[in-house]
Motif scaffolding. Structure first.
Motif, PDB file in Angstrom:
ATOM      1  N   LEU A 115     -13.891  12.522  -6.372  1.00 32.11           N
ATOM      2  CA  LEU A 115     -13.922  11.071  -6.208  1.00 32.11           C
ATOM      3  C   LEU A 115     -15.147  10.634  -5.414  1.00 32.11           C
ATOM      4  O   LEU A 115     -15.652   9.544  -5.599  1.00 32.11           O
ATOM      5  CB  LEU A 115     -12.642  10.611  -5.498  1.00 32.11           C
ATOM      6  CG  LEU A 115     -12.426   9.124  -5.356  1.00 32.11           C
ATOM      7  CD1 LEU A 115     -12.187   8.496  -6.725  1.00 32.11           C
ATOM      8  CD2 LEU A 115     -11.253   8.838  -4.431  1.00 32.11           C
TER       9      LEU A 115
ATOM     10  N   SER B  74     -18.519   6.828  -3.458  1.00 31.11           N
ATOM     11  CA  SER B  74     -17.331   7.262  -4.187  1.00 31.11           C
ATOM     12  C   SER B  74     -17.057   6.315  -5.350  1.00 31.11           C
ATOM     13  O   SER B  74     -17.678   5.269  -5.482  1.00 31.11           O
ATOM     14  CB  SER B  74     -16.112   7.285  -3.257  1.00 31.11           C
ATOM     15  OG  SER B  74     -15.630   5.965  -3.041  1.00 31.11           O
TER      16      SER B  74
ATOM     17  N   ALA C 176     -13.963   5.231  -5.585  1.00 27.83           N
ATOM     18  CA  ALA C 176     -12.723   4.616  -5.116  1.00 27.83           C
ATOM     19  C   ALA C 176     -12.774   3.104  -5.297  1.00 27.83           C
ATOM     20  O   ALA C 176     -13.809   2.472  -5.070  1.00 27.83           O
ATOM     21  CB  ALA C 176     -12.478   4.968  -3.653  1.00 27.83           C
ATOM     22  N   SER C 177     -11.646   2.546  -5.669  1.00 29.69           N
ATOM     23  CA  SER C 177     -11.584   1.099  -5.886  1.00 29.69           C
ATOM     24  C   SER C 177     -11.408   0.332  -4.587  1.00 29.69           C
ATOM     25  O   SER C 177     -11.503  -0.888  -4.571  1.00 29.69           O
ATOM     26  CB  SER C 177     -10.440   0.763  -6.849  1.00 29.69           C
ATOM     27  OG  SER C 177      -9.206   1.188  -6.310  1.00 29.69           O
TER      28      SER C 177
ATOM     29  N   GLY D 180      -9.009  14.269  -6.633  1.00 30.58           N
ATOM     30  CA  GLY D 180      -9.339  12.847  -6.644  1.00 30.58           C
ATOM     31  C   GLY D 180      -8.110  11.987  -6.820  1.00 30.58           C
ATOM     32  O   GLY D 180      -8.017  10.885  -6.265  1.00 30.58           O
ATOM     33  N   ALA D 181      -7.130  12.473  -7.587  1.00 27.41           N
ATOM     34  CA  ALA D 181      -5.891  11.721  -7.795  1.00 27.41           C
ATOM     35  C   ALA D 181      -5.122  11.568  -6.486  1.00 27.41           C
ATOM     36  O   ALA D 181      -4.598  10.488  -6.181  1.00 27.41           O
ATOM     37  CB  ALA D 181      -5.022  12.403  -8.843  1.00 27.41           C
TER      38      ALA D 181
ATOM     39  N   CYS E 140      -6.465  11.646  -3.525  1.00 23.54           N
ATOM     40  CA  CYS E 140      -7.274  10.722  -2.721  1.00 23.54           C
ATOM     41  C   CYS E 140      -6.934   9.266  -3.055  1.00 23.54           C
ATOM     42  O   CYS E 140      -6.745   8.449  -2.159  1.00 23.54           O
ATOM     43  CB  CYS E 140      -8.764  10.965  -2.956  1.00 23.54           C
ATOM     44  SG  CYS E 140      -9.421  12.425  -2.152  1.00 23.54           S
ATOM     45  N   THR E 141      -6.866   8.966  -4.331  1.00 26.33           N
ATOM     46  CA  THR E 141      -6.560   7.598  -4.753  1.00 26.33           C
ATOM     47  C   THR E 141      -5.186   7.180  -4.262  1.00 26.33           C
ATOM     48  O   THR E 141      -5.013   6.063  -3.755  1.00 26.33           O
ATOM     49  CB  THR E 141      -6.644   7.498  -6.294  1.00 26.33           C
ATOM     50  OG1 THR E 141      -7.958   7.874  -6.700  1.00 26.33           O
ATOM     51  CG2 THR E 141      -6.363   6.097  -6.767  1.00 26.33           C
TER      52      THR E 141
ATOM     53  N   LEU F 235      -5.331   6.635  -0.478  1.00 28.93           N
ATOM     54  CA  LEU F 235      -6.020   5.376  -0.178  1.00 28.93           C
ATOM     55  C   LEU F 235      -5.106   4.173  -0.412  1.00 28.93           C
ATOM     56  O   LEU F 235      -5.084   3.232   0.396  1.00 28.93           O
ATOM     57  CB  LEU F 235      -7.283   5.234  -1.021  1.00 28.93           C
ATOM     58  CG  LEU F 235      -8.512   5.981  -0.551  1.00 28.93           C
ATOM     59  CD1 LEU F 235      -9.633   5.898  -1.583  1.00 28.93           C
ATOM     60  CD2 LEU F 235      -8.993   5.452   0.798  1.00 28.93           C
ATOM     61  N   ASP F 236      -4.349   4.192  -1.511  1.00 24.63           N
ATOM     62  CA  ASP F 236      -3.412   3.095  -1.790  1.00 24.63           C
ATOM     63  C   ASP F 236      -2.341   2.988  -0.714  1.00 24.63           C
ATOM     64  O   ASP F 236      -2.041   1.901  -0.218  1.00 24.63           O
ATOM     65  CB  ASP F 236      -2.756   3.282  -3.167  1.00 24.63           C
ATOM     66  CG  ASP F 236      -3.727   3.048  -4.319  1.00 24.63           C
ATOM     67  OD1 ASP F 236      -4.801   2.442  -4.087  1.00 24.63           O
ATOM     68  OD2 ASP F 236      -3.419   3.485  -5.441  1.00 24.63           O
TER      69      ASP F 236
ATOM     70  N   SER G 163     -13.582  13.806  -0.976  1.00 22.88           N
ATOM     71  CA  SER G 163     -13.011  14.496  -2.130  1.00 22.88           C
ATOM     72  C   SER G 163     -13.977  15.601  -2.533  1.00 22.88           C
ATOM     73  O   SER G 163     -15.131  15.329  -2.851  1.00 22.88           O
ATOM     74  CB  SER G 163     -12.813  13.501  -3.278  1.00 22.88           C
ATOM     75  OG  SER G 163     -12.483  14.160  -4.468  1.00 22.88           O
TER      76      SER G 163
END
Length: 176
Positions: A90, A104, A106-107, A122-123, A125-126, A129-130, A144
């Motif tokens: 990520l 990154s 990342a959104s 990365g999944a 990590c997402t 983060l959420d 990541s």
């Protein structure tokens, strides 16, 4: 132009813009063309930036960026003494007080904090983060590592130990 339908700047001009923006690295891509590894290495040495090469492939679904050039990336990195995080990651978010950098996909960015998070996935990590955004959990670093072609957990833990921005380091390890 030869350089891109998306940009009228020459590669050297793009690299100057990247330096002005304070970037340490850059990925040079072109539509349906792969940059020569030695040409990219020469641009990297001349500019002082870490430069990776990628490819933009036109598909029926639109353009897609491709970075799966592990063998070539590893060879160029070793020849030029460049450290590489990833591939298949990520990216990196450095959220410490003195250095703010989001390199990154990342959104969202985490709020500043004293926890460093390192993951291969990365999944994960997402998802973290959420959850962190919902709970207002802050991070000093969010890293990541992906496939760990070069840089691994030990390298990052060692680096973070010298930074002093994290009170704790949280690891998500899929395999050693």
């Amino acid at each position: 132009t030869r350089y891109s339908a998306c940009s009228v700047l020459k590669p050297e001009e793009l690299l100057e813009e990247a330096k002005r923006a304070g970037l340490d690295g850059f990925c040079l891509t072109e539509h349906n063309t792969l940059w020569d590894a030695q040409e990219v290495a020469a641009l990297s040495r001349a500019s002082g930036l870490t430069i990776l090469r990628g490819n933009e492939i036109t598909t029926t679904q639109g353009d897609m960026l491709v970075f799966g050039l592990e063998k070539e990336i590893k060879e160029v990195a070793q020849e030029n003494d460049i450290s590489v995080i990833g591939p298949n990651c990520l990216g990196i978010i450095n959220n410490s007080e003195n250095t703010r950098m989001n390199a990154s996909f990342a959104s969202r960015e985490p709020v500043p904090g004293k926890i460093a998070f390192i993951s291969q996935s990365g999944a994960i990590c997402t998802a973290v983060l959420d959850l962190a955004a919902a709970e207002r959990i802050g991070f000093s670093h969010f890293i990541s590592l992906g496939s760990m072609m070069d840089v691994d957990f030990g390298d990052v833990v060692d680096y973070l130990g010298y930074q002093g921005d994290a009170d704790s380091i949280l690891l998500y390890i899929e395999g050693i």
